[in-house]
Design a protein around this motif. Structure first.
Motif, PDB file in Angstrom:
ATOM      1  N   SER A  21       0.828  -1.211   0.000  1.00  0.00           N
ATOM      2  CA  SER A  21       0.000   0.000   0.000  1.00  0.00           C
ATOM      3  C   SER A  21       0.857   1.252   0.000  1.00  0.00           C
ATOM      4  CB  SER A  21      -0.933   0.003   1.212  1.00  0.00           C
ATOM      5  OG  SER A  21      -0.195   0.155   2.394  1.00  0.00           O
ATOM      6  N   GLU A  23       1.852   4.833  -2.503  1.00  0.00           N
ATOM      7  CA  GLU A  23       2.309   5.038  -3.879  1.00  0.00           C
ATOM      8  C   GLU A  23       3.632   4.352  -4.183  1.00  0.00           C
ATOM      9  OE1 GLU A  23       2.918   8.833  -6.833  1.00  0.00           O
ATOM     10  OE2 GLU A  23       1.559   9.017  -5.154  1.00  0.00           O
ATOM     11  N   GLU A  27       3.924   0.999  -6.531  1.00  0.00           N
ATOM     12  CA  GLU A  27       4.663   1.175  -7.790  1.00  0.00           C
ATOM     13  C   GLU A  27       5.820   0.181  -7.874  1.00  0.00           C
ATOM     14  OE1 GLU A  27       7.081   4.590 -10.315  1.00  0.00           O
ATOM     15  OE2 GLU A  27       6.214   5.120  -8.380  1.00  0.00           O
ATOM     16  N   VAL A  38      -3.978  -3.576  -9.101  1.00  0.00           N
ATOM     17  CA  VAL A  38      -3.768  -2.306  -8.404  1.00  0.00           C
ATOM     18  C   VAL A  38      -5.114  -1.599  -8.282  1.00  0.00           C
ATOM     19  CG1 VAL A  38      -2.688  -0.022  -8.493  1.00  0.00           C
ATOM     20  CG2 VAL A  38      -1.387  -2.042  -9.160  1.00  0.00           C
ATOM     21  N   VAL A  40      -6.672   2.065  -7.177  1.00  0.00           N
ATOM     22  CA  VAL A  40      -6.360   3.466  -6.912  1.00  0.00           C
ATOM     23  C   VAL A  40      -7.638   4.130  -6.413  1.00  0.00           C
ATOM     24  CG1 VAL A  40      -5.510   5.629  -7.912  1.00  0.00           C
ATOM     25  CG2 VAL A  40      -4.651   3.458  -8.769  1.00  0.00           C
ATOM     26  N   THR A  48      -1.391  10.802  -9.623  1.00  0.00           N
ATOM     27  CA  THR A  48      -1.315   9.439  -9.092  1.00  0.00           C
ATOM     28  C   THR A  48      -2.082   8.483  -9.991  1.00  0.00           C
ATOM     29  OG1 THR A  48      -1.080  10.256  -6.835  1.00  0.00           O
ATOM     30  CG2 THR A  48      -1.820   7.979  -7.087  1.00  0.00           C
ATOM     31  N   LYS A  49      -3.295   8.884 -10.389  1.00  0.00           N
ATOM     32  CA  LYS A  49      -4.097   8.040 -11.274  1.00  0.00           C
ATOM     33  C   LYS A  49      -3.364   7.784 -12.587  1.00  0.00           C
ATOM     34  CE  LYS A  49      -8.580   9.581  -9.549  1.00  0.00           C
ATOM     35  NZ  LYS A  49      -9.804  10.307  -9.880  1.00  0.00           N
ATOM     36  N   PHE A  52      -0.331   5.336 -12.194  1.00  0.00           N
ATOM     37  CA  PHE A  52      -0.683   3.920 -12.088  1.00  0.00           C
ATOM     38  C   PHE A  52      -1.322   3.374 -13.360  1.00  0.00           C
ATOM     39  CE2 PHE A  52       0.070   4.569  -7.559  1.00  0.00           C
ATOM     40  CZ  PHE A  52       0.878   3.463  -7.331  1.00  0.00           C
ATOM     41  N   VAL A  63      -5.781  -2.468 -13.425  1.00  0.00           N
ATOM     42  CA  VAL A  63      -5.882  -1.346 -12.486  1.00  0.00           C
ATOM     43  C   VAL A  63      -7.329  -0.858 -12.460  1.00  0.00           C
ATOM     44  CG1 VAL A  63      -5.186   0.373 -14.218  1.00  0.00           C
ATOM     45  CG2 VAL A  63      -4.920   0.902 -11.810  1.00  0.00           C
ATOM     46  N   GLU A  65     -10.099   2.022 -10.396  1.00  0.00           N
ATOM     47  CA  GLU A  65     -10.323   3.125  -9.468  1.00  0.00           C
ATOM     48  C   GLU A  65     -11.512   2.729  -8.618  1.00  0.00           C
ATOM     49  OE1 GLU A  65     -10.534   7.015 -11.236  1.00  0.00           O
ATOM     50  OE2 GLU A  65      -8.868   6.557 -12.574  1.00  0.00           O
ATOM     51  N   LYS A  69      -9.710   7.377  -0.510  1.00  0.00           N
ATOM     52  CA  LYS A  69      -8.449   7.126   0.212  1.00  0.00           C
ATOM     53  C   LYS A  69      -8.737   6.609   1.616  1.00  0.00           C
ATOM     54  CE  LYS A  69      -6.717  11.267  -1.100  1.00  0.00           C
ATOM     55  NZ  LYS A  69      -5.787  12.384  -1.229  1.00  0.00           N
ATOM     56  N   SER A  83      -3.396   4.240  -3.015  1.00  0.00           N
ATOM     57  CA  SER A  83      -3.225   3.090  -3.897  1.00  0.00           C
ATOM     58  C   SER A  83      -2.858   1.853  -3.092  1.00  0.00           C
ATOM     59  CB  SER A  83      -2.128   3.375  -4.919  1.00  0.00           C
ATOM     60  OG  SER A  83      -0.920   3.675  -4.262  1.00  0.00           O
TER      61      SER A  83
END
Length: 101
Positions: A21, A23, A27, A38, A40, A48-49, A52, A63, A65, A69, A83
């Protein structure tokens, strides 16, 4: 119901120590070939979006969304997390199924 299932599976992955967990950790997991999925946060910054989406596209990692957070962090027993990378293939598959892929 599906929303709770995704967060429950994410929590299960965290307890199994199969989540990277934050960023930098997420990554690194993608670059190292360890990430199977992943997630996000929807309220993460645009940078950030983009980071990723680009990294995951290049390394062929799914990935999504999902959540905020706060909810992502809470699900894995941390504070706020923008993320999270799931490192277990089976758990990643179950989460993807819940996300409706």
């Amino acid at each position: 119901m599906e929303r709770n299932k995704v967060l429950s599976l994410l929590g299960l992955a965290a307890r199994a120590r199969k989540v990277a967990s934050g960023e930098f950790s997420a990554e690194s997991a993608v670059k190292g070939g360890k990430a199977e999925l992943v997630i996000v946060a929807e309220d993460a910054s645009d940078n950030t979006k983009k980071l990723f989406h680009d990294k995951c596209s290049f390394y062929n990692v799914p990935v999504y969304e999902y959540g905020t957070k706060e909810t992502l962090g809470h699900a894995i027993g941390k504070e706020f997390r923008a993320s999270a990378a799931v490192l277990d293939k089976g758990l990643a598959k179950a989460i993807i199924t819940c996300l409706g892929d």
